[in-house]
Design a protein around this motif. Structure first.
Motif, short mmCIF file in Angstrom:
data_model
loop_
_atom_site.label_atom_id
_atom_site.label_comp_id
_atom_site.label_asym_id
_atom_site.label_seq_id
_atom_site.Cartn_x
_atom_site.Cartn_y
_atom_site.Cartn_z
N PHE A 44 0.81 -1.17 -0.08
CA PHE A 44 -0.05 -0.08 0.01
C PHE A 44 0.92 1.11 -0.04
CE2 PHE A 44 -2.71 -3.28 2.15
CZ PHE A 44 -3.57 -3.28 1.18
N VAL A 45 0.45 2.37 -0.76
CA VAL A 45 1.28 3.68 -0.90
C VAL A 45 0.30 4.75 -0.80
CG1 VAL A 45 3.28 2.49 -1.98
CG2 VAL A 45 1.18 3.17 -3.52
N LEU A 46 0.85 5.69 -0.23
CA LEU A 46 0.50 6.95 -0.31
C LEU A 46 0.54 7.65 -1.59
CD1 LEU A 46 -1.20 9.16 1.61
CD2 LEU A 46 0.76 9.98 2.43
N GLY A 47 -0.60 7.74 -2.33
CA GLY A 47 -0.40 8.21 -3.78
C GLY A 47 -0.15 9.89 -3.63
N ALA A 48 0.14 10.58 -4.50
CA ALA A 48 0.23 11.98 -4.61
C ALA A 48 -1.07 12.73 -4.54
CB ALA A 48 1.15 12.49 -5.83
N LEU A 49 -1.18 13.83 -3.73
CA LEU A 49 -2.38 14.36 -3.77
C LEU A 49 -2.55 15.07 -5.38
CD1 LEU A 49 -2.12 16.82 -0.52
CD2 LEU A 49 -3.87 15.23 -1.00
N PRO A 50 -3.88 15.16 -5.79
CA PRO A 50 -4.28 15.72 -6.92
C PRO A 50 -4.04 17.02 -7.03
CG PRO A 50 -6.01 15.17 -5.81
CD PRO A 50 -5.09 14.75 -4.88
N TYR A 51 -3.30 17.63 -6.18
CA TYR A 51 -3.35 19.33 -6.08
C TYR A 51 -2.34 19.60 -5.11
CZ TYR A 51 -7.06 17.97 -3.40
OH TYR A 51 -8.09 17.30 -2.38
N SER A 52 -2.05 20.89 -5.06
CA SER A 52 -0.85 21.53 -4.22
C SER A 52 -1.50 21.63 -2.70
CB SER A 52 -0.48 22.72 -4.42
OG SER A 52 -1.39 23.79 -4.25
N GLU A 53 -1.09 21.67 -1.56
CA GLU A 53 -1.51 21.82 -0.44
C GLU A 53 -2.06 22.85 0.01
OE1 GLU A 53 2.05 21.01 1.93
OE2 GLU A 53 1.97 18.86 1.55
N SER A 54 -1.99 24.13 -0.73
CA SER A 54 -2.85 25.29 -0.58
C SER A 54 -4.04 25.44 -1.57
CB SER A 54 -2.02 26.41 -0.76
OG SER A 54 -1.26 26.45 -2.22
N PHE A 55 -4.40 24.42 -2.19
CA PHE A 55 -5.34 24.41 -3.49
C PHE A 55 -6.72 24.63 -2.84
CE2 PHE A 55 -8.24 22.21 -6.23
CZ PHE A 55 -7.77 22.76 -7.52
N LEU A 56 -6.88 24.27 -1.66
CA LEU A 56 -8.35 24.32 -1.18
C LEU A 56 -8.46 25.33 -0.21
CD1 LEU A 56 -8.92 20.44 -0.72
CD2 LEU A 56 -10.00 21.69 -2.37
N GLU A 57 -7.46 26.31 -0.12
CA GLU A 57 -7.71 27.47 0.99
C GLU A 57 -8.55 28.47 0.31
OE1 GLU A 57 -3.55 29.16 1.32
OE2 GLU A 57 -3.32 27.81 3.12
N PRO A 58 -9.28 29.23 1.22
CA PRO A 58 -9.21 29.27 2.61
C PRO A 58 -10.00 27.95 3.32
CG PRO A 58 -10.76 30.77 1.91
CD PRO A 58 -10.32 30.02 0.69
N PHE A 59 -10.74 27.03 2.58
CA PHE A 59 -11.69 26.32 3.14
C PHE A 59 -10.95 25.24 4.11
CE2 PHE A 59 -13.26 21.82 2.33
CZ PHE A 59 -14.47 22.08 3.48
N MET A 60 -9.74 24.87 3.26
CA MET A 60 -8.90 23.95 4.18
C MET A 60 -7.49 24.52 4.07
SD MET A 60 -8.78 19.68 3.51
CE MET A 60 -10.59 19.47 3.60
N PRO A 61 -7.18 25.04 5.07
CA PRO A 61 -5.86 25.78 5.10
C PRO A 61 -4.60 24.73 4.83
CG PRO A 61 -6.96 26.45 7.17
CD PRO A 61 -7.83 25.36 6.45
N ALA A 62 -3.50 24.84 4.30
CA ALA A 62 -2.45 24.17 3.77
C ALA A 62 -1.99 23.23 5.10
CB ALA A 62 -1.33 24.84 3.08
N ASP A 63 -1.80 23.86 6.00
CA ASP A 63 -1.05 23.07 7.14
C ASP A 63 -2.29 22.01 7.59
OD1 ASP A 63 -2.80 25.25 8.37
OD2 ASP A 63 -1.80 25.18 10.26
#
Ligand code: MN3
Length: 241
Positions: A44-63
């Motif tokens: 089992f592997v953790l696949g890459a996110l389909p976007y950058s960590e800040s893509f969903l800001e401000p709804f979901m903060p990057a951290d």
């Protein structure tokens, strides 16, 4: 049918034949149209996110996204691998001491891997709405998109403890249904194919929304990727009808 023949027959449902608008999602699928959960060796592997960590800001903060993805989803991947290894060793040694515990762990953490993998592709930073076959089936099984949203929101907000709201397609009964999943693996219906999943574990919302789970769920509805849900239904229908 050999595995290669199966792959050749099913390859048609991936890539270019998918609905337009979500090419990133296509890259996260294997040849059979299923989410990639493993590497070539079956680990089992953790696949890459389909976007950058800040893509969903401000709804979901990057951290918040990073912690959720690396610590919670990533932690589940690690434990699923650990459980698989321990169960394999037990099979080889014939010593089944402890296997009941690790089977439960595998069920919990592999289900977490499955649902989180779907969850990341189920959200986007622009407004989308269901169309085509997905909309047709939502209207058939729930009356309207709005009625379905009310029901999905209700079950997502009302999960006892940690869990998920889930809209899925059940091939055996050829209908869409909504589940109120506890933890990652309880209160499912066998065979259901998740189309849209709503993570209501405290780790998903507490850092920003504190105890206001309902506010998080309501806001998440503005970020749901219905193009992705439509693609998931399309794949499920091609595999099962
Ligand atoms: Mn989560």
């Amino acid at each position: 049918m050999t595995r290669n023949e199966f792959m050749a027959n099913t390859a048609i449902i991936t890539g270019a034949s998918l609905l337009k608008g979500n090419d990133v999602f296509s890259a996260t699928l294997n040849e059979s149209g299923l989410d990639k959960l493993t590497d070539e060796t079956g680990k089992f592997v953790l696949g890459a996110l389909p976007y950058s960590e800040s893509f969903l800001e401000p709804f979901m903060p990057a951290d918040v996204l990073k912690l959720h993805y690396t610590a919670h989803h990533g932690g589940a991947v690690n434990t699923a691998n650990k459980a698989t290894g321990i169960l394999k060793n037990a099979l080889e040694s014939g010593n089944f001491e402890g296997v009941d515990y690790w089977t439960k762990k595998l069920s919990l953490h592999l289900s977490s891997h499955v649902l989180h993998t779907i969850f990341w592709t189920n959200i986007t930073n622009k407004k989308t709405e269901p169309s085509g076959e997905l909309l047709k089936r939502i209207e058939k099984d729930f009356g309207s998109f709005d009625k379905m949203k009310v029901q999905l929101a209700h079950h997502s907000k009302n999960v006892d403890g940690n869990g998920w709201g889930l809209l899925g397609y059940h091939p055996q009964s050829n209908r869409l249904m909504i589940l109120e999943v506890e933890n990652h693996e309880k209160l499912t219906v066998w065979g259901i194919v998740p189309l849209m999943v709503v993570d209501v574990w405290e780790h998903a919302y507490y850092l920003k929304y504190k105890n206001k789970r309902a506010d998080f769920v309501d806001e998440l509805f503005n970020y749901m990727n219905w193009d992705n849900a439509a693609q998931r239904l399309e794949i499920a229908l091609k595999m099962t009808r």
